[in-house]
Write an enzyme that holds these catalytic residues in place. Structure first.
Site, PDB file in Angstrom:
ATOM      1  N   HIS A  64     -12.030  25.384  27.168  1.00  0.00           N
ATOM      2  CA  HIS A  64     -13.168  25.891  26.396  1.00  0.00           C
ATOM      3  C   HIS A  64     -14.242  24.828  26.168  1.00  0.00           C
ATOM      4  O   HIS A  64     -15.435  25.129  26.222  1.00  0.00           O
ATOM      5  CB  HIS A  64     -12.672  26.473  25.061  1.00  0.00           C
ATOM      6  CG  HIS A  64     -11.866  27.720  25.259  1.00  0.00           C
ATOM      7  ND1 HIS A  64     -10.573  27.870  24.827  1.00  0.00           N
ATOM      8  CD2 HIS A  64     -12.174  28.880  25.894  1.00  0.00           C
ATOM      9  CE1 HIS A  64     -10.123  29.068  25.162  1.00  0.00           C
ATOM     10  NE2 HIS A  64     -11.064  29.692  25.819  1.00  0.00           N
ATOM     11  N   GLU A 108     -17.432  41.559  26.105  1.00  0.00           N
ATOM     12  CA  GLU A 108     -15.997  41.622  26.443  1.00  0.00           C
ATOM     13  C   GLU A 108     -15.633  43.079  26.713  1.00  0.00           C
ATOM     14  O   GLU A 108     -16.037  43.969  25.976  1.00  0.00           O
ATOM     15  CB  GLU A 108     -15.190  41.037  25.269  1.00  0.00           C
ATOM     16  CG  GLU A 108     -13.734  41.410  25.207  1.00  0.00           C
ATOM     17  CD  GLU A 108     -12.891  40.952  26.396  1.00  0.00           C
ATOM     18  OE1 GLU A 108     -12.945  39.769  26.761  1.00  0.00           O
ATOM     19  OE2 GLU A 108     -12.171  41.812  26.954  1.00  0.00           O
ATOM     20  N   ASP A 140     -18.582  46.320  30.056  1.00  0.00           N
ATOM     21  CA  ASP A 140     -18.292  45.612  31.303  1.00  0.00           C
ATOM     22  C   ASP A 140     -19.400  44.568  31.521  1.00  0.00           C
ATOM     23  O   ASP A 140     -20.593  44.917  31.531  1.00  0.00           O
ATOM     24  CB  ASP A 140     -18.280  46.649  32.432  1.00  0.00           C
ATOM     25  CG  ASP A 140     -18.080  46.022  33.807  1.00  0.00           C
ATOM     26  OD1 ASP A 140     -17.951  44.783  33.903  1.00  0.00           O
ATOM     27  OD2 ASP A 140     -18.057  46.780  34.791  1.00  0.00           O
ATOM     28  N   GLY A 141     -19.007  43.327  31.699  1.00  0.00           N
ATOM     29  CA  GLY A 141     -19.988  42.246  31.849  1.00  0.00           C
ATOM     30  C   GLY A 141     -20.917  42.447  33.033  1.00  0.00           C
ATOM     31  O   GLY A 141     -22.103  42.096  32.973  1.00  0.00           O
ATOM     32  N   ASP A 158     -16.384  33.590  31.195  1.00  0.00           N
ATOM     33  CA  ASP A 158     -15.004  33.242  30.813  1.00  0.00           C
ATOM     34  C   ASP A 158     -14.140  34.439  31.179  1.00  0.00           C
ATOM     35  O   ASP A 158     -13.713  35.213  30.330  1.00  0.00           O
ATOM     36  CB  ASP A 158     -14.948  32.958  29.310  1.00  0.00           C
ATOM     37  CG  ASP A 158     -13.536  32.634  28.844  1.00  0.00           C
ATOM     38  OD1 ASP A 158     -12.664  32.377  29.689  1.00  0.00           O
ATOM     39  OD2 ASP A 158     -13.308  32.660  27.621  1.00  0.00           O
ATOM     40  N   CYS A 159     -13.921  34.575  32.483  1.00  0.00           N
ATOM     41  CA  CYS A 159     -13.357  35.817  32.998  1.00  0.00           C
ATOM     42  C   CYS A 159     -11.889  35.645  33.400  1.00  0.00           C
ATOM     43  O   CYS A 159     -11.370  34.537  33.474  1.00  0.00           O
ATOM     44  CB  CYS A 159     -14.163  36.256  34.216  1.00  0.00           C
ATOM     45  SG  CYS A 159     -14.306  34.962  35.444  1.00  0.00           S
ATOM     46  N   THR A 160     -11.249  36.758  33.669  1.00  0.00           N
ATOM     47  CA  THR A 160      -9.908  36.761  34.249  1.00  0.00           C
ATOM     48  C   THR A 160     -10.034  36.461  35.746  1.00  0.00           C
ATOM     49  O   THR A 160     -11.137  36.315  36.276  1.00  0.00           O
ATOM     50  CB  THR A 160      -9.270  38.145  34.032  1.00  0.00           C
ATOM     51  OG1 THR A 160     -10.235  39.136  34.368  1.00  0.00           O
ATOM     52  CG2 THR A 160      -8.857  38.359  32.592  1.00  0.00           C
ATOM     53  N   ASP A 161      -8.900  36.416  36.426  1.00  0.00           N
ATOM     54  CA  ASP A 161      -8.931  36.207  37.879  1.00  0.00           C
ATOM     55  C   ASP A 161      -9.528  37.446  38.559  1.00  0.00           C
ATOM     56  O   ASP A 161      -9.604  38.511  37.944  1.00  0.00           O
ATOM     57  CB  ASP A 161      -7.510  35.930  38.385  1.00  0.00           C
ATOM     58  CG  ASP A 161      -7.064  34.540  37.992  1.00  0.00           C
ATOM     59  OD1 ASP A 161      -7.410  33.590  38.709  1.00  0.00           O
ATOM     60  OD2 ASP A 161      -6.400  34.405  36.940  1.00  0.00           O
ATOM     61  N   PRO A 165      -9.959  44.631  36.232  1.00  0.00           N
ATOM     62  CA  PRO A 165     -11.306  44.735  35.665  1.00  0.00           C
ATOM     63  C   PRO A 165     -12.153  43.470  35.856  1.00  0.00           C
ATOM     64  O   PRO A 165     -13.375  43.520  35.799  1.00  0.00           O
ATOM     65  CB  PRO A 165     -11.055  44.973  34.173  1.00  0.00           C
ATOM     66  CG  PRO A 165      -9.655  45.487  34.088  1.00  0.00           C
ATOM     67  CD  PRO A 165      -8.906  44.873  35.238  1.00  0.00           C
TER      68      PRO A 165
HETATM   69  N1  SAM Z   1      -9.253  31.392  30.177  1.00  0.00           N
HETATM   70  C1  SAM Z   1      -8.844  32.517  30.934  1.00  0.00           C
HETATM   71  C2  SAM Z   1      -8.572  32.218  32.361  1.00  0.00           C
HETATM   72  O1  SAM Z   1      -8.952  31.164  32.872  1.00  0.00           O
HETATM   73  O2  SAM Z   1      -7.914  33.035  33.013  1.00  0.00           O
HETATM   74  C3  SAM Z   1      -9.734  33.671  30.695  1.00  0.00           C
HETATM   75  C4  SAM Z   1      -9.401  34.220  29.364  1.00  0.00           C
HETATM   76  S1  SAM Z   1     -10.436  35.421  28.651  1.00  0.00           S
HETATM   77  C5  SAM Z   1      -9.213  36.120  27.647  1.00  0.00           C
HETATM   78  C6  SAM Z   1     -10.819  36.592  29.901  1.00  0.00           C
HETATM   79  C7  SAM Z   1     -11.413  37.849  29.310  1.00  0.00           C
HETATM   80  O3  SAM Z   1     -12.244  38.479  30.275  1.00  0.00           O
HETATM   81  C8  SAM Z   1     -10.398  38.894  28.879  1.00  0.00           C
HETATM   82  O4  SAM Z   1     -10.459  39.050  27.491  1.00  0.00           O
HETATM   83  C9  SAM Z   1     -10.811  40.164  29.632  1.00  0.00           C
HETATM   84  O5  SAM Z   1     -10.631  41.353  28.886  1.00  0.00           O
HETATM   85  C10 SAM Z   1     -12.259  39.854  29.942  1.00  0.00           C
HETATM   86  N2  SAM Z   1     -12.806  40.617  31.079  1.00  0.00           N
HETATM   87  C11 SAM Z   1     -12.215  40.862  32.265  1.00  0.00           C
HETATM   88  N3  SAM Z   1     -13.014  41.617  33.035  1.00  0.00           N
HETATM   89  C12 SAM Z   1     -14.147  41.828  32.333  1.00  0.00           C
HETATM   90  C13 SAM Z   1     -15.354  42.518  32.602  1.00  0.00           C
HETATM   91  N4  SAM Z   1     -15.559  43.158  33.766  1.00  0.00           N
HETATM   92  N5  SAM Z   1     -16.324  42.504  31.657  1.00  0.00           N
HETATM   93  C14 SAM Z   1     -16.144  41.854  30.476  1.00  0.00           C
HETATM   94  N6  SAM Z   1     -15.008  41.204  30.161  1.00  0.00           N
HETATM   95  C15 SAM Z   1     -14.019  41.185  31.074  1.00  0.00           C
END
Ligand code: SAM
Length: 286
Positions: A64, A108, A140-141, A158-161, A165
């Site tokens: 972070h 988010e 949705d971002g 700060d997204c998921t892989d 989604p």
């Molecule tokens: N630090 C983490 C990593 O490196 O994997 C990421 C953590 S953070 C919790 C990722 C966030 O992205 C999740 O809360 C997820 O719900 C959000 N997310 C995933 N796809 C998204 C989208 N299309 N739009 C907005 N948020 C999204």
């Protein structure tokens, strides 16, 4: 995934990590994910979505701090910040430390992640949602950046892989939307996986993001939870010099911002843009 009080991460095939589960604090199918938060003796509280570890109490500060302070201090005059994803609240906690900011929008996709992390990972957000500059949008971002009328100085993905989604946040349309709502001189940074394990993510982002910004590069940090080497963060800007500031300039900005950090230092900021040869070579092929 869950096997005899162990949580096996399913991100990579044929290689991985597991965490012993001391206590399960929360486990539920949300609108978007299978969300679990559990306690582990070494890493503290751990949050995973769909079998992939997202964050742990022990080492989240590295991730972070690097995705927040590097772009904000490099920009130097940011007033408006957009966070995409970030449901655990850790990014927001670091961003609100910048008292010179006027507004912080976080988009988010799943409100359950926000609420459950507020409850079970309270040190991540540490009250940041109460900051009057913060505007939380559940959306949705990718849709947001392509439709909003707002403009931002810094965008942090700060997204998921790139599965489920989160996959849309690695597509060209997303980067095009970011470029659309980035002010001149602005910076976009994005979580981009562990380069040694996910090399295609780096080259694909270089190609896609690089198409929409004057200058695209990567910086890196080692975060124990994200196994297999250093994590890379994508960097894009129409200002070709912001990633190359002198240590004196970074130090002056860091001191002026009066930030309390545990990983970030101006020297790490500067050094994090030095990439290993295998990455330099991979980018040269794009
Ligand atoms: N630090 C983490 C990593 O490196 O994997 C990421 C953590 S953070 C919790 C990722 C966030 O992205 C999740 O809360 C997820 O719900 C959000 N997310 C995933 N796809 C998204 C989208 N299309 N739009 C907005 N948020 C999204």
């Amino acid at each position: 995934m869950l096997d005899n009080r162990r949580y096996f991460e399913t991100l990579h095939s044929g290689y991985g990590q597991y965490f012993d589960i001391d206590t399960i604090l929360f486990e539920q199918k949300t609108e978007q994910w299978h969300l679990i938060i559990f306690e582990n003796a070494t890493f503290g509280r751990v949050m995973a979505l769909d079998g992939i570890i997202q964050t742990t109490e022990r080492d989240e500060f590295i991730y972070h701090e690097m995705l927040t302070h590097v772009p904000l201090l490099a920009h130097g005059q940011a007033k408006r910040v957009l966070i995409i994803g970030g449901g655990d609240g850790g990014m927001l906690r670091e961003v609100v430390k910048h008292t010179s900011l006027e507004s912080i929008t976080m988009v988010e996709i799943d409100n359950a992640v926000v609420e459950m992390c507020k409850t079970y990972l309270p040190n991540h957000s540490n009250g940041a949602y109460d900051d009057p500059r913060v505007n939380l949008v559940i959306d949705d971002g990718a849709r947001f950046v392509n439709t909003t009328d707002e403009r931002f100085d810094v965008i942090i993905s700060d997204c998921t892989d790139p599965v489920g989604p989160g996959e849309v946040l690695f597509r060209s349309e997303f980067y095009q939307g970011c470029q659309r709502c980035l002010k001149p001189g602005g910076v976009i940074v994005a979580q981009n996986g562990v380069a040694f394990m996910q090399p295609d993510e780096v080259t694909t982002t270089y190609q896609r993001l690089g198409h929409y910004v004057e200058h695209c590069t990567f910086y890196a940090a080692a975060i124990p939870t994200y196994i297999g080497g250093v994590m890379t963060f994508a960097w894009g800007s129409d200002n070709k010099t912001l990633h190359q500031l002198s240590i004196d300039v970074i130090t002056e900005r860091f001191n002026r911002a009066n930030l309390a950090t545990r990983y970030y230092t101006p020297a790490i900021h500067q050094a994090s843009f030095a990439l290993p040869r295998y990455l330099v070579d991979a980018l040269a092929t794009v």
